[in-house]
Design a protein around this motif. Structure first.
Motif, short mmCIF file in Angstrom:
data_model
loop_
_atom_site.label_atom_id
_atom_site.label_comp_id
_atom_site.label_asym_id
_atom_site.label_seq_id
_atom_site.Cartn_x
_atom_site.Cartn_y
_atom_site.Cartn_z
N LEU A 26 0.81 -1.21 0.00
CA LEU A 26 0.00 0.00 0.00
C LEU A 26 0.84 1.26 0.00
O LEU A 26 0.45 2.29 -0.52
CB LEU A 26 -0.91 0.01 1.23
CG LEU A 26 -2.12 -0.91 1.19
CD1 LEU A 26 -2.80 -0.92 2.54
CD2 LEU A 26 -3.09 -0.47 0.12
N THR A 27 2.00 1.15 0.62
CA THR A 27 2.79 2.37 0.77
C THR A 27 3.79 2.57 -0.36
O THR A 27 4.26 3.66 -0.60
CB THR A 27 3.57 2.35 2.08
OG1 THR A 27 4.35 1.15 2.13
CG2 THR A 27 2.65 2.41 3.26
N LYS A 28 4.12 1.50 -1.01
CA LYS A 28 5.13 1.66 -2.04
C LYS A 28 4.52 2.33 -3.25
O LYS A 28 3.43 1.97 -3.70
CB LYS A 28 5.70 0.29 -2.44
CG LYS A 28 7.17 0.39 -2.76
CD LYS A 28 7.72 -0.78 -3.46
CE LYS A 28 7.43 -2.06 -2.72
NZ LYS A 28 8.64 -2.70 -2.32
N LEU A 29 5.25 3.32 -3.73
CA LEU A 29 4.72 4.04 -4.90
C LEU A 29 5.13 3.31 -6.16
O LEU A 29 6.25 2.84 -6.29
CB LEU A 29 5.29 5.46 -4.91
CG LEU A 29 4.88 6.33 -3.74
CD1 LEU A 29 5.65 7.63 -3.75
CD2 LEU A 29 3.39 6.62 -3.80
N ASP A 79 -1.27 5.04 0.53
CA ASP A 79 -2.42 5.07 1.43
C ASP A 79 -1.94 4.80 2.84
O ASP A 79 -1.96 3.67 3.34
CB ASP A 79 -3.41 3.99 0.97
CG ASP A 79 -4.66 4.02 1.82
OD1 ASP A 79 -5.48 3.10 1.70
OD2 ASP A 79 -4.81 4.97 2.63
N TRP A 80 -1.52 5.85 3.51
CA TRP A 80 -0.90 5.65 4.81
C TRP A 80 -1.88 5.22 5.85
O TRP A 80 -1.56 4.47 6.78
CB TRP A 80 -0.21 6.96 5.25
CG TRP A 80 1.07 7.19 4.53
CD1 TRP A 80 1.34 8.15 3.62
CD2 TRP A 80 2.27 6.41 4.65
NE1 TRP A 80 2.62 8.05 3.16
CE2 TRP A 80 3.21 6.96 3.79
CE3 TRP A 80 2.62 5.29 5.41
CZ2 TRP A 80 4.49 6.46 3.66
CZ3 TRP A 80 3.90 4.79 5.27
CH2 TRP A 80 4.83 5.37 4.39
N LYS A 81 -3.11 5.66 5.68
CA LYS A 81 -4.07 5.38 6.74
C LYS A 81 -4.24 3.88 6.97
O LYS A 81 -3.99 3.37 8.06
CB LYS A 81 -5.43 5.99 6.35
CG LYS A 81 -6.23 6.37 7.51
CD LYS A 81 -7.16 7.52 7.16
CE LYS A 81 -8.07 7.60 8.35
NZ LYS A 81 -9.30 8.17 8.14
N SER A 82 -4.67 3.22 5.89
CA SER A 82 -4.87 1.79 6.07
C SER A 82 -3.55 1.08 6.30
O SER A 82 -3.47 0.10 7.06
CB SER A 82 -5.59 1.20 4.85
OG SER A 82 -5.15 1.87 3.69
N ALA A 83 -2.51 1.61 5.66
CA ALA A 83 -1.20 0.98 5.86
C ALA A 83 -0.81 1.01 7.32
O ALA A 83 -0.31 0.03 7.88
CB ALA A 83 -0.15 1.69 5.01
N LYS A 102 7.77 1.13 10.95
CA LYS A 102 6.97 1.53 9.80
C LYS A 102 5.67 2.17 10.25
O LYS A 102 5.20 3.15 9.67
CB LYS A 102 6.68 0.31 8.92
CG LYS A 102 7.92 -0.33 8.34
CD LYS A 102 7.68 -0.81 6.94
CE LYS A 102 8.92 -1.44 6.36
NZ LYS A 102 8.94 -2.89 6.48
N ALA A 103 5.10 1.61 11.35
CA ALA A 103 3.85 2.19 11.85
C ALA A 103 4.08 3.62 12.29
O ALA A 103 3.26 4.52 12.04
CB ALA A 103 3.34 1.34 13.02
N SER A 104 5.21 3.81 12.95
CA SER A 104 5.51 5.16 13.40
C SER A 104 5.63 6.11 12.21
O SER A 104 5.13 7.23 12.23
CB SER A 104 6.81 5.12 14.21
OG SER A 104 7.40 6.38 14.21
N LYS A 105 6.30 5.67 11.18
CA LYS A 105 6.44 6.50 9.98
C LYS A 105 5.08 6.86 9.44
O LYS A 105 4.81 8.00 9.05
CB LYS A 105 7.27 5.72 8.95
CG LYS A 105 7.63 6.49 7.74
CD LYS A 105 9.12 6.85 7.77
CE LYS A 105 9.40 7.95 6.77
NZ LYS A 105 8.81 7.72 5.46
N MET A 132 3.26 10.46 8.87
CA MET A 132 2.65 10.93 7.63
C MET A 132 1.23 11.37 7.87
O MET A 132 0.70 12.25 7.19
CB MET A 132 2.66 9.81 6.58
CG MET A 132 4.03 9.46 6.14
SD MET A 132 4.80 10.87 5.36
CE MET A 132 6.46 10.32 5.24
N LEU A 133 0.59 10.75 8.82
CA LEU A 133 -0.78 11.14 9.13
C LEU A 133 -0.81 12.33 10.07
O LEU A 133 -1.86 12.68 10.60
CB LEU A 133 -1.52 9.97 9.80
CG LEU A 133 -1.76 8.76 8.91
CD1 LEU A 133 -2.36 7.63 9.73
CD2 LEU A 133 -2.69 9.12 7.77
#
Lengths: 240, 295
Positions: free
Chosen positions: B16-19, B27-31, B57-60, B64-65
């Motif tokens: 989800l996060t990889k572009l 999509d950071w939210k669901s990620a 990664k969650a912290s990142k 972002m959020l």
């Protein structure tokens, strides 16, 4: 035969044979005799009484009673020493019925008296008092040492008592000081604890203030939410 | 989806996060949600390595959020796991990052808490880093004018210094403690700090420095009229007299027993070295032999 009869008979027999009773003769002789013998007898009996009292003092546990007995013994010794010169004069006097031998004997007796008087223990020389009487009276050896220097002076005898009491007082004071030291240590700890608690309280005051504001905000939010909920509920029920 | 294999969750979240071509925005939210779930499952499974990565990664994602608070929280969890893995470098980094995020939130207290936790974790293994963290934590608090909280940190840092035998630094920290205490009107702590500083200098056998320190502290009124002052002056007098018995007696006194444990241990070990050498110095003349004993 009745008791009274027996008594009378015994009395008459005794009076008949009295001259054979040695003790009584001696006594009568002493009384009938001269002043020297009388005085010597009194001195002797006083010495005996003093010895008995000093024995009682040794066996005595109560310090005060022992000191009192010792004081009496010392007073008796003092009186005896005073009587000595009189005795010596009387011993030199020639009495009728007394042989030269007896005279010499009397002089020797008088000379022996001072030693006997001094030998009576009166608490100055006793070292090992029972330690049960109040714990740790190790001051006794000190007193002994001092008395060796001032032996036989009336002045010293009196202050020796007071030095005993003074030593008691010193011991008690030392014990008090130890107790007070202990208390002061405890108080120091308490003071430190109190100071730390004080600082901790000071530290927590701003935290409490923060909590206060946050909780106030939270309650306001909750109240608002409740009000809105109620509104919605009333609205929805109204529609129905 | 929540009970599935955490690895799968991880890969899903990564996707989800990889572009890429098909995805222009991550999509950071669901990620983030997936990352958190994965991290929790990993932690329960005691898979520390993966859990740590997941938390990072969650912290990142939280960053972002724009919720630095959650980000910081995740960072702290990651750091705790790194401690389990004994990855000291990462521990320090994570805790620092967490504290930065906390400061971003505008919450200095948790920031310094994070640094303190990091320091405590590193005390035994990387003491220099631990000291650094402690001092940073204290700076954070002081900037926020919450010096009261800093006392514990200063004391802990001093203990670490003493373990490292860096006595001048330890004493310097104690003086800083005294300063902080003065600002927050904690007289007792201040006096205790000064007494501890004097004792540390004496233990390092630096009598001149100890005297200087004592003179400096005597300038402070509060210290001058305190128990600790009396104790310090007795100690210094005993040192000038070269009286070992007196030194030992002062070290046993109650004023010293109320200080920190480590300081008490130092005090009991006084006097170090040749006390009579000090005496000779203060009286007169160069007794060369004694000076050699000192060094």
């Amino acid at each position: 035969m009745s008791v009274v009869d027996i008594l009378f008979r015994v009395d008459s027999i005794c009076s008949k044979y009295d001259k054979y009773d040695l003790d009584k003769q001696r006594e009568q002789n002493a009384y009938g005799d001269d002043a020297f013998a009388k005085l010597y007898a009194t001195v002797d009996s006083t010495i005996q009484a003093a010895l008995k009292k000093s024995d009682a003092a040794l066996a005595e546990n109560n310090r005060a009673a022992a000191a009192a007995l010792n004081a009496e013994v010392r007073r008796a010794k003092g009186r005896l020493m005073d009587e000595l010169p009189k005795l010596r004069k009387l011993a030199k006097k020639k009495v009728k019925g007394l042989t030269d031998e007896d005279l010499a004997i009397r002089e020797d007796l008088v000379l022996a008296l001072p030693e006997r008087i001094q030998a009576i223990p009166d608490g100055i020389t006793t070292v090992n008092q029972p330690g049960g009487g109040g714990g740790g009276w190790s001051s006794q050896p000190n007193i002994k040492f001092e008395s060796d220097m001032h032996r036989g002076s009336d002045y010293f005898e009196q202050s020796e008592e007071s030095s005993q009491f003074r030593n008691e007082y010193e011991m008690r004071r030392i014990k008090q000081d130890e107790g007070l030291d202990y208390i002061s240590e405890g108080l120091d700890t308490l003071k430190n604890l109190a100071h730390d608690m004080n600082e901790e309280m000071d530290r927590q005051v701003p935290l409490m203030d923060e909590i206060d504001t946050k909780v106030d905000r939270a309650t306001a939010d909750v109240r608002n939410t409740n009000k809105r909920l109620k509104q919605r509920l009333t609205e929805s029920t109204e529609v129905i | 989806m929540s009970t599935s294999d955490p690895n799968k969750l991880l890969t899903k979240a990564d996707k989800l996060t990889k572009l890429s071509f098909t995805r222009w925005t991550a999509d950071w939210k669901s990620a983030t949600i997936l990352y958190e779930q994965a991290a929790n499952s990993f932690r329960l499974a005691k898979d520390y390595e993966n859990a740590k990565t997941a938390y990072e990664k969650a912290s990142k994602g939280q960053e972002m959020l724009s919720s630095p608070w959650d980000a910081a929280k995740h960072m702290e969890s990651a750091a705790a796991l790194a401690k389990e893995l004994r990855n000291w470098r990462e521990v320090a980094d994570f805790y620092r990052r967490a504290s930065e995020l906390y400061i971003e939130c505008g919450r200095p207290q948790p920031a310094s808490d994070a640094l303190a936790k990091g320091a405590r974790a590193l005390e035994d293994t990387v003491p220099e880093e631990a000291i650094q963290l402690y001092t940073d934590a204290c700076t954070v608090l002081e900037e926020d004018e919450r010096e009261q909280m800093a006392f514990d940190l200063y004391r802990a840092a001093t203990n670490v210094y003493i373990k490292l035998e860096k006595y001048t630094d330890a004493a310097a920290l104690m003086l800083k403690l005294g300063l902080a205490a003065e600002k927050s009107n904690a007289i007792n702590s201040q006096c205790k700090a000064y007494l501890s500083a004097v004792i540390i200098y004496l233990y390092a056998h630096d009598f001149k420095q100890a005297e200087k320190c004592y003179n400096d502290c005597s300038q402070v009124d509060a210290f001058l009229s305190s128990d600790q002052n009396r104790c310090a002056s007795k100690l210094l007098a005993a040192y000038t007299d070269g009286d070992v018995e007196e030194i030992k007696r002062v070290a046993q006194s109650s004023a010293v027993s109320h200080l920190d444990n480590v300081i008490i241990k130092l005090a009991r070990k006084l006097p170090t070295g040749d006390v009579s050498g000090l005496k000779a110095e203060t009286v007169e003349g160069e007794e060369i032999l004694d000076e050699n004993d000192l060094t």
